[in-house]
Design an enzyme around this catalytic site. Structure first.
Site, PDB file in Angstrom:
ATOM      1  N   ASP A  73     -23.912 -19.280  41.564  1.00  0.00           N
ATOM      2  CA  ASP A  73     -22.970 -20.397  41.413  1.00  0.00           C
ATOM      3  C   ASP A  73     -23.137 -21.154  40.099  1.00  0.00           C
ATOM      4  O   ASP A  73     -24.116 -20.974  39.375  1.00  0.00           O
ATOM      5  CB  ASP A  73     -23.105 -21.365  42.599  1.00  0.00           C
ATOM      6  CG  ASP A  73     -24.560 -21.536  43.058  1.00  0.00           C
ATOM      7  OD1 ASP A  73     -25.469 -21.345  42.244  1.00  0.00           O
ATOM      8  OD2 ASP A  73     -24.769 -21.869  44.244  1.00  0.00           O
ATOM      9  N   ASN A 142     -28.431 -28.227  55.035  1.00  0.00           N
ATOM     10  CA  ASN A 142     -27.315 -28.089  55.991  1.00  0.00           C
ATOM     11  C   ASN A 142     -26.982 -26.623  56.274  1.00  0.00           C
ATOM     12  O   ASN A 142     -25.972 -26.319  56.894  1.00  0.00           O
ATOM     13  CB  ASN A 142     -26.069 -28.814  55.465  1.00  0.00           C
ATOM     14  CG  ASN A 142     -25.552 -28.224  54.158  1.00  0.00           C
ATOM     15  OD1 ASN A 142     -26.095 -27.244  53.650  1.00  0.00           O
ATOM     16  ND2 ASN A 142     -24.504 -28.814  53.612  1.00  0.00           N
ATOM     17  N   HIS A 144     -26.404 -24.278  53.967  1.00  0.00           N
ATOM     18  CA  HIS A 144     -25.565 -23.552  52.995  1.00  0.00           C
ATOM     19  C   HIS A 144     -26.377 -22.491  52.268  1.00  0.00           C
ATOM     20  O   HIS A 144     -27.586 -22.614  52.098  1.00  0.00           O
ATOM     21  CB  HIS A 144     -24.846 -24.514  52.026  1.00  0.00           C
ATOM     22  CG  HIS A 144     -25.698 -25.132  50.948  1.00  0.00           C
ATOM     23  ND1 HIS A 144     -25.437 -26.380  50.429  1.00  0.00           N
ATOM     24  CD2 HIS A 144     -26.786 -24.680  50.278  1.00  0.00           C
ATOM     25  CE1 HIS A 144     -26.320 -26.639  49.487  1.00  0.00           C
ATOM     26  NE2 HIS A 144     -27.149 -25.638  49.375  1.00  0.00           N
ATOM     27  N   GLU A 149     -20.632 -24.301  52.039  1.00  0.00           N
ATOM     28  CA  GLU A 149     -21.003 -25.389  52.939  1.00  0.00           C
ATOM     29  C   GLU A 149     -20.576 -25.060  54.372  1.00  0.00           C
ATOM     30  O   GLU A 149     -19.767 -24.146  54.589  1.00  0.00           O
ATOM     31  CB  GLU A 149     -20.318 -26.686  52.469  1.00  0.00           C
ATOM     32  CG  GLU A 149     -20.628 -27.067  51.016  1.00  0.00           C
ATOM     33  CD  GLU A 149     -22.031 -27.652  50.807  1.00  0.00           C
ATOM     34  OE1 GLU A 149     -22.933 -27.395  51.630  1.00  0.00           O
ATOM     35  OE2 GLU A 149     -22.222 -28.362  49.805  1.00  0.00           O
TER      36      GLU A 149
END
Ligand code: F6R
Length: 253
Positions: A73, A142, A144, A149
Site C-alpha cells: 500500500d 482491527n 486489517h 479495513e
C-alpha cells in the site's frame, strides 16, 4: 504448530526473535529462488525483519538483484520523496541497503492523477510478473491487512480506500501532526493478497493480543475481521511473540 484456525503458528519469545525468524524465512526463499517475487509490508512490525535482511545481505551476501517486490500500500496524496510515504519507508529500511534493482521494486503511486487506473495497472503488473511468491503482512488492531479495513469484500482487488479513524490514530506516531495523516490510501485488495502463493503474517506486542485471539479462535471467517480470510489459505504462517499470543492460551494445543 497448526492452530484450529488452520493457520500455522510459530511462537517466538519476543520482537527480536520474530525479526530473525521472519528474515530467515525470506532469505531462504530468495536463496532458493533468486528471482522470487516478494510482497512487502510497511509499519513498525517488519522494521526488525528488514534490519536482519540488510545485515544478512552485508555479512553473507544474499543477493536481491533478480528479486521483484510489490508493496501492499501507499498513502494517497504523498509523493515518493515525502518522508512519511511508504516509498520513503522502504528506501530507508530496505531498498537503499540492498543490491535490488529499483525497476523491480513497486509501490502504488499515491500521486496518480487517475487512482482507479493506477489500481488496475498495479494489479495487472502483479499478474504479469507471475504473481507473488511470498507475501509479508502485518495486522492492524482491527484485523486489517494491507489497508483493507473491516467490511472490505474478500473479492476486492487493488483499490482506493478511506482509512478508519482507528487506523489513522494508530499511524499518528509516524507523523509530527495528527492532521497530517492522510485520509485515503491505495492498497492491494484481499483477493490480491489471497492469490499470493505463501504468506508470512507477523504480530508483536500486547496491543495485537486481542486481534490475534480473534483470528485464531473465533469460528467465523468474515469480512468483519479482514485477516480471517487467511484461514482459508493453504500456506499461511503466523510468527507471533509471547505478548501477541498472550490471550490465545491453550486453544493453540
Ligand atoms: C502496512 C500495512 C498495514 C500494517 C498494519 C500493522 O503496509 O499494510 O496493514 O501491516 O497496520 O502495522 P504495525 O506493524 O505498524 O503495527
Amino acid at each position: 504448530m497448526i492452530s484450529k484456525s488452520g493457520i500455522r503458528v510459530v511462537a517466538v519469545s519476543d520482537y527480536e526473535e520474530l525479526s530473525r525468524e521472519a528474515a530467515r524465512r525470506i532469505i531462504a526463499a530468495v536463496r532458493q529462488h533468486p528471482a522470487s517475487v516478494l510482497g512487502l509490508a510497511t509499519g513498525s512490525t517488519p522494521e526488525g525483519t528488514y534490519r536482519e535482511l540488510v545485515r544478512d545481505h552485508q555479512e553473507k551476501g544474499t543477493s536481491y538483484r533478480r528479486v521483484t517486490t510489490f508493496n501492499l500500500d501507499e498513502y494517497v496524496g504523498l509523493a515518493a520523496d515525502n518522508p512519511h510515504s511508504y516509498h520513503a519507508y522502504m528506501e530507508q529500511h530496505l531498498f537503499r541497503h540492498l543490491d535490488i534493482s529499483r525497476e523491480r521494486t513497486h509501490l502504488p503511486d499515491g500521486m496518480a492523477g487517475e487512482p482507479e487506473a493506477e489500481c488496475r495497472g498495479y494489479e495487472e503488473m502483479i499478474r504479469k510478473t507471475g504473481g507473488i511468491d511470498l507475501q509479508v503482512l502485518g495486522i492492524g488492531v482491527n484485523g486489517h491487512i494491507g489497508f483493507n479495513e473491516p467490511g472490505t469484500p474478500f473479492s476486492s482487488e487493488t483499490q482506493v480506500v478511506r482509512l478508519t479513524e482507528s487506523t489513522r490514530q494508530a499511524n499518528q506516531i509516524h507523523f509530527e501532526d495528527p492532521k497530517q495523516v492522510p485520509t485515503h490510501a491505495i492498497t492491494m485488495g484481499l483477493a490480491t493478497i489471497f492469490r499470493s502463493r505463501s504468506i508470512l503474517l507477523l504480530a508483536s506486542g500486547a496491543k495485537k493480543a486481542p486481534v490475534i485471539r480473534r483470528l485464531l479462535t473465533e469460528a467465523e471467517i468474515t469480512p468483519a475481521l479482514p485477516a480471517s480470510i487467511l484461514r482459508s489459505h493453504r500456506d499461511v504462517t503466523l510468527i507471533a511473540d509471547q505478548e501477541a499470543l498472550s490471550q490465545v492460551g491453550s486453544s493453540l494445543d
